[in-house]
Design an enzyme around this catalytic site. Structure first.
Site, PDB file in Angstrom:
ATOM      1  N   PHE A  85      -0.348   9.772  15.717  1.00 24.54           N
ATOM      2  CA  PHE A  85       0.034  10.327  14.495  1.00 24.54           C
ATOM      3  C   PHE A  85      -0.570   9.549  13.261  1.00 24.54           C
ATOM      4  CE2 PHE A  85       2.930  10.555  10.679  1.00 24.54           C
ATOM      5  CZ  PHE A  85       3.160  11.697  10.469  1.00 24.54           C
ATOM      6  N   ASP A 102      -4.697   1.858  12.447  1.00 32.04           N
ATOM      7  CA  ASP A 102      -3.743   2.429  11.583  1.00 32.04           C
ATOM      8  C   ASP A 102      -2.149   1.758  12.220  1.00 32.04           C
ATOM      9  OD1 ASP A 102      -1.381   3.725  10.535  1.00 32.04           O
ATOM     10  OD2 ASP A 102      -2.216   5.734  11.112  1.00 32.04           O
ATOM     11  N   LYS A 153       4.778   1.624   4.538  1.00 25.55           N
ATOM     12  CA  LYS A 153       6.242   1.553   5.101  1.00 25.55           C
ATOM     13  C   LYS A 153       6.528   0.056   4.971  1.00 25.55           C
ATOM     14  CE  LYS A 153       6.146   4.892   8.994  1.00 25.55           C
ATOM     15  NZ  LYS A 153       7.324   5.513   8.906  1.00 25.55           N
ATOM     16  N   THR A 191      -5.470   8.380  -9.784  1.00 21.32           N
ATOM     17  CA  THR A 191      -4.874   7.937 -11.176  1.00 21.32           C
ATOM     18  C   THR A 191      -4.356   6.645 -10.859  1.00 21.32           C
ATOM     19  OG1 THR A 191      -4.494  10.422 -12.031  1.00 21.32           O
ATOM     20  CG2 THR A 191      -3.100   8.452 -12.970  1.00 21.32           C
TER      21      THR A 191
END
Lengths: 491, 491
Positions: free
Chosen positions: B208, B317, B348, B372
């Site tokens: 995931f 990851d 997280k 941005t």
């Protein structure tokens, strides 16, 4: 400018691309130490800071470092104490100026502390005041025909999830709202059709919708944004290239818009035949990054009808145009229709990303549109207060007034400097003007900064004006005087 | 639970999918009004809130509404005043518990006000303290071999941009670091090769990495995450399916890992032949959403070597594993190598998204990795303080101690309830256990909540434990006792 920082900083920015290897970083750190040891005053704080940052980040886009504590309203202060009239506002993302008292007051309220300190997973465990805060903030300015809203952390995530919502909606229609087949379920796990279908989003040349991979497939503003990133074979329509002022070229512009609309229909048919049907059309009410390109209300209404006719969702990306800068809260309100879109995405001046959508664009199951944070309630808190200020201080009227003064001023300057300026255009304070060439544009941006005005570019050779909603007529005239001085130097 | 909220709320969640049309929303609002008019006490606040929210959002994933003001440390309080031991912590995203005094103190410091009120465009106009705050926070815990970091707003954006960095790096290598050709520039604007090249990212079944479209092409955890979203034809390798406890099945597990590694090499070769070379490999140190699947340090070191051998970047990851919950700050530290990866992404517990990278993964030009906001300095402020707390209170040692107690407790319960529990596994407090079937798992989750313990599921039939770093041995025993009670009811 009090100190000679900008030129040196810019030259650093151009050479920073060399700073890849460890050895170069060591050289860089040595230079930094030496510079910082020089007698104060000559080498600015900005230089020292950029030399610090270059050792761990790309600094090629850094303009300068800011003192946000000392910045107020329309004025941004840099670390050397230079105070600038800010007509760019952090790429159009500061709604009511720096350190607005209403926002400072909100921070002083101990009842709000917990919202900042405990960021929840909004999709599973929202805070008690979440429905009320959404009602007070985002839902109080919901576009016509839309009662549903999903927050996200930034503009790109907003568009990515809006695209997903359109794909889910389109496939559910195709399936006749039956449950997905076993083949759908098994193929989607390995990225294959029919589970991961060959659907497409139609976008426009010159459009900008973000830089994550789904968004990027619909972004066509500058090559540097897209180069080297794999993409999807999705249809790209021409965006009308209009002549300004719009009201003087109505016939020519209508022809150009008709040409583009025809091309849109052709592309929809062509991609359906290709086996990659268009699930949605995405467009900005004014193409911003792509060079402030406008189109008429009639163009957008016709496009909306084409979408409806061909069964595509219509997604209006108001990330840059939303929040009041065109004189209405949403730029699409200028189109004069009760049914402007199926999805409207936002970010920037709204302080939180997200998108509104019609009921039928609601994903049919939980966890289809989902992530850990799904926005940030502390941003909703700020937004509710920003909206209070907009209403209390009638800021949309102010924007309309300032915008008229700004555009008229640009028309006058354009008449005065026909060799430099052309194509002044705008809605509210969301204005732009073209400069004769890229080099002159950049020189004007630097000279304006030296004289205390911060501007931004867009497109190949445009300057875009993106002040906060508290930019009054007084600030317009201040800006126009300085801009005139800068242009006089270039004549 | 003091009030009968959960069951009613859950039944609402299951029927909420019906609430699409305007008429159904009207019905829903009527029900809400009627319920709220009933004498207090019977219908809980939770029900009223969910009925409010259902009119403008999908509420199918909502567990309940929280009172974050009253939540403290490891204890989450709901709007009805029920106090729960939180072993899930907002999908593993609360590092040091609710309302930690150090974070509240930070909020009380007037010097920090401006950081919250004025969100800058970090890529162009960073605040003066930005280099120092990055140094204090993210750079102070940089993975081995990495000196560069880029912040982003969330986990998905972090991975999307990490993928872009790998693609850019790969294509620059291919071009011999020469400037892009005119063909590169012109084709990228229309989503075509060579400008938008046919490169791929190799990912693992069960992995995931987020839900935006680039990330989603590497996510293979549940069909509901991927269904109906167009994707890329990228290679997907098997992730080792190991037997637990790992130390009892070393031979079998080594064989399984060798099989998967072989498949990885085959896929790299196959996709190169297909004309879609693998620019990068992405993997979690422990597959989290996919069911808490572990692999050995040797597996990861070998995979890292395979990536190097084939010229692919290696992306670890750590969005869910990072931040201390495995007993080391990064889960990859358990691999015992100085060169774990080329890119490490996080979010997280780090409170901000972003990724670390090696020097050579730095994009060669400004505005290639850009947006941005590029993160949020107010989150860096919190993170610096969280890291202070972790060091001051030796929380990594605490996690190691609590984790041992937790895993030992799970082993004991597994021996006690062999018909229900199996495959207890974990590192630090990042633990999981399998339940005999999905229905029993969900019933256990609900019963645990009724008894004051909040847990989360993952994979098909696992329960994952994701407490904060302040989860002490005392809390472990508290949890184990309650869990034992719940299991006894299912025996």
């Amino acid at each position: 400018m009090e100190k000679m920082t900008v030129t040196f900083q810019l030259s650093l920015a151009t050479i920073h691309h060399q700073f890849y290897s460890h050895s170069m970083i060591i050289v860089c750190v040595c230079v930094y130490v030496c510079l910082c040891l020089l007698p104060g005053g000559f080498i600015s704080t900005v230089c020292c800071l950029i030399l610090k940052l270059v050792s761990f980040q790309n600094v090629g886009a850094i303009n300068f470092f800011c003192n946000y504590e000392e910045s107020r309203g329309n004025y941004l202060v840099d670390v050397d104490g230079n105070r600038m009239l800010d007509v760019y506002t952090q790429i159009s993302s500061i709604p009511i100026g720096y350190n607005h008292p209403a926002l400072l007051k909100l921070m002083a309220n101990p009842n709000n502390l917990s919202t900042f300190v405990n960021r929840p997973a909004l999709g599973i465990l929202p805070p008690e005041n979440f429905p009320d805060k959404l009602t007070e903030s985002l839902l109080s300015v919901a576009p016509s025909g839309m009662t549903r809203v999903q927050t996200m952390a930034c503009g790109s995530c907003s568009n990515e999830n809006a695209y997903k919502a359109m794909f889910i909606w389109y496939r559910n229609k195709e399936r006749g709202h039956n449950i997905p087949s076993d083949e759908d379920i098994s193929t989607c796990m390995i990225n294959q059709a029919p589970g991961c279908p060959d659907l497409s989003i139609l976008s426009f040349m010159g459009g900008f919708h973000g830089r994550t991979m789904g968004c990027l497939a619909t972004t066509h503003s500058k090559a540097i944004h897209k180069l080297d990133v794999p993409s999807f074979d999705w249809p790209i329509a021409p965006f009308p290239r209009l002549q300004y002022p719009l009201e003087e070229f109505t016939r020519e512009n209508a022809q150009e818009e008709a040409r583009c609309l025809e091309e849109v229909e052709d592309l929809i048919v062509k991609w359906r035949q290709k086996g990659k049907p268009v699930a949605g059309i995405v467009i900005e009410p004014i193409q911003a990054e792509g060079g402030d390109n406008h189109a008429s209300p009639n163009f957008f209404r016709s496009l909306r009808n084409i979408a409806r006719k061909h069964g595509c969702a219509f997604h209006v990306d108001e990330v840059q145009t939303g929040g009041g800068c065109t004189g209405k809260f949403w730029a699409h309100e200028h189109w004069g229709t009760d049914d402007p879109a199926d999805i409207v995405s936002f970010s920037k001046k709204l302080l939180t990303g997200g998108y509104y959508h019609k009921d039928e664009l609601q994903a049919d199951k939980a966890y289809r549109i989902f992530n850990t944070w799904m926005g940030d309630p502390s941003k909703n808190l700020f937004l509710a207060e920003v909206l209070n200020v907009i209403r209390r201080e009638n800021l949309l009227e102010e924007v309309t007034r300032s915008g008229k003064a700004l555009l008229n001023g640009l028309y006058e300057l354009q008449a005065q400097y026909p060799g430099i300026l052309s194509r002044a255009r705008g809605q509210g304070t969301f204005c732009a003007i073209d400069i004769c060439d890229d080099a002159t544009r950049n020189s004007i941006l630097l000279k304006a900064r030296d004289k205390g005005v911060l501007l931004g570019g867009c497109g190949d050779r445009s300057i875009r004006f993106r002040p906060a909603l508290v930019f009054k007529e007084y600030h317009v005239h201040l800006f126009l005087n300085i801009f005139n001085d800068v242009l006089a130097q270039h004549k």
